[in-house]
Scaffold this active site. Structure first.
Site, PDB file in Angstrom:
ATOM      1  N   LYS A   1      23.593 -26.094  14.612  1.00 51.82           N
ATOM      2  CA  LYS A   1      23.275 -26.413  13.218  1.00 51.82           C
ATOM      3  C   LYS A   1      24.470 -26.134  12.294  1.00 51.82           C
ATOM      4  O   LYS A   1      25.466 -25.582  12.713  1.00 51.82           O
ATOM      5  CB  LYS A   1      22.027 -25.638  12.776  1.00 51.82           C
TER       6      LYS A   1
HETATM    7  C1  LIG Z   1      16.584 -27.246  15.363  1.00 50.78           C
HETATM    8  C2  LIG Z   1      15.359 -27.672  14.684  1.00 50.78           C
HETATM    9  C3  LIG Z   1      14.250 -26.819  14.546  1.00 50.78           C
HETATM   10  C4  LIG Z   1      14.133 -25.515  15.256  1.00 50.78           C
HETATM   11  O1  LIG Z   1      15.142 -24.638  14.942  1.00 50.78           O
HETATM   12  P1  LIG Z   1      15.258 -23.275  15.804  1.00 50.78           P
HETATM   13  O2  LIG Z   1      16.109 -22.405  14.922  1.00 50.78           O
HETATM   14  O3  LIG Z   1      15.952 -23.650  17.073  1.00 50.78           O
HETATM   15  O4  LIG Z   1      13.912 -22.748  16.005  1.00 50.78           O
HETATM   16  C5  LIG Z   1      13.187 -27.232  13.775  1.00 50.78           C
HETATM   17  N1  LIG Z   1      13.186 -28.449  13.199  1.00 50.78           N
HETATM   18  C6  LIG Z   1      14.217 -29.302  13.328  1.00 50.78           C
HETATM   19  C7  LIG Z   1      14.144 -30.627  12.636  1.00 50.78           C
HETATM   20  C8  LIG Z   1      15.325 -28.953  14.099  1.00 50.78           C
HETATM   21  O5  LIG Z   1      16.314 -29.825  14.267  1.00 50.78           O
END
Ligand SMILES: *Cc1c(COP(=O)(O)O)cnc(C)c1O
Length: 419
Positions: free
Chosen positions: A221
């Site tokens: 991210k």
């Molecule tokens: C990555 C992601 C999540 C989950 O994030 P985590 O921190 O891995 O739990 C939730 N929603 C979307 C749209 C994502 O891309």
């Protein structure tokens, strides 16, 4: 990422005597002098520096590994970053943050939450954690975001909340969503896993009039701590409930226990909570990542602009720019192959990989996933836009560690396949 040459050298060394080792070493030098066109360009890489390493080392030396002073600082810095009296709660993932937020607004057994199928399964699974049901509506084919004009028709007596996802880092039409939520008395929890930093009507996502917003700091991210997330809310009741449920339903966290004047051993359990707290090791990374959020965003924006210029004449649909003056986080750069593309989407991905470039697909819509499809008897024909976007979509690499040469290499590869 190891350079290809290094991997080969290590393999070559095993089981060789010292004289043949020398000759291999010479060969390797020659290899390294060649242009490194064979190196694989990964789809995503975190952008961490010595500051993050030093801060993690400092935490380890301090002896405080889990939730403590670094997590507190990260939360304070994040609140300052957003501005305007926002409470920030660091958690161990966005998934747990979304779970906490839905719990805090009272989502429970049999309730319905309206959301998008064009997302990662985490968005919808947290609704099921609470015994509630996701109600999927189709997306706007231009933006990949949920189409607000379809929300009202999906509202029933059981509808309690809307859970929008700012796909790829482009804000949803929050004005419409907030308006509908007010008229039907629905809660809004934003999945902002892609949306740091993103603006909507000149406001940062996280400061909009919703009940809570959750960011992800997963390794890929725009702010990466490996695993991690931040739940933010202006509502003190939601913050208080999430703070308790984040750590076993205990009424204060470990840091408070060791620093307040109450005896250190005493705590009270007021609910069967979860184990969702962030570690100081993750927060150490986050503190420094946060300082670079805009710098990273500007780099990704420049890459998006290079892609726009370099690919605009090809048989692809490029992702939309945000409205004038708004910030797009550019977490993803998703192109869609049009009918006149000379290869299929799947073949395109194979060819890119053969040219040493990692790509991905965001997302396989939840309506096509066995669990969601079968549990809710979902039909492709009810989600024509999500299905069509999915069949054409390819995500190109877009991250701050890409060099200008990397970006040109991606453009060249896409052009070679599609021209
Ligand atoms: C990555 C992601 C999540 C989950 O994030 P985590 O921190 O891995 O739990 C939730 N929603 C979307 C749209 C994502 O891309």
């Amino acid at each position: 990422m190891l350079k290809a040459g290094y991997t080969r050298t290590r393999k070559a060394f095993t089981g060789l005597n010292s004289s043949s080792r020398r000759s291999i070493a010479t060969d390797t030098k020659k290899e390294e002098a060649k242009p490194q066109t064979l190196d694989f360009l990964p789809f995503a890489l975190p952008d961490t520096g010595e500051e993050e390493i030093e801060e993690v080392a400092d935490s380890i030396r301090s002896g405080w590994l889990t939730t403590g002073p670094k997590t507190r600082k990260f939360e304070q810095d994040f609140a300052e970053f957003l501005g305007g009296g926002i409470e920030c709660l660091a958690v161990n993932s966005a998934t747990s943050g979304l779970h906490l937020a839905l719990d805090a607004v009272g989502i429970g057994n049999g309730d319905e939450v309206i959301t998008t199928p064009y997302t990662f399964t985490a968005t919808a699974e947290v609704i099921r954690y609470l015994g509630a049901h996701p109600v999927f509506i189709d997306i706007d084919p231009r933006t990949f975001n949920l189409n607000p004009t379809l929300i009202e028709a999906a509202v029933t007596k059981r509808t309690k909340a809307i859970l929008p996802v700012h796909f790829g880092g482009l804000a949803c039409d929050m004005e419409s969503i907030v308006d509908i939520a007010h008229r039907y008395n629905l809660r809004i929890i934003e999945d902002a896993a892609h949306a740091l930093p993103t603006t909507c009507n000149s406001l940062l996502v996280g400061t909009l009039p919703s009940d809570a917003t959750v960011f992800s700091f997963y390794a890929t991210k725009t702010l990466a701590t490996g695993e991690g997330g931040m739940l933010v809310t202006k509502n003190p009741d939601i913050a208080a409930r999430c703070r308790v449920m984040r750590l076993h339903g205990i009424d204060r966290d470990a840091f408070d226990r060791y620093t307040s004047c109450k005896p250190a051993w005493y705590y009270e359990v007021i609910a069967p909570g979860f184990k969702y707290n962030m570690t100081d090791l993750a927060a150490s990374i986050g503190i420094h990542q946060l300082k670079k959020v805009y710098q990273f965003q500007r780099r990704r924006e420049a890459i998006a602009e290079a892609y726009h210029t370099g690919l605009s004449d090809l048989p692809v649909m490029l992702p939309p720019y945000p409205p004038d003056g708004e910030i797009h986080a550019w977490h993803l750069y998703v192109i869609r192959l049009t009918d006149s593309a000379p290869v299929s989407r799947d073949r395109f991905i194979e060819l890119m990989s053969q040219m040493g470039i990692g790509t991905s697909v965001h997302f396989i819509p939840l309506i096509l996933q066995p669990y969601w499809r079968d549990t809710y008897n979902l039909k492709e024909c009810d989600f024509p836009n999500a299905v069509d976007c999915y069949k054409r979509a390819v995500s190109l690499p877009i991250y701050s560690r890409m060099s200008n040469d990397d970006v040109l290499r991606v453009i060249k590869a896409v052009r070679t396949i599609l021209e």
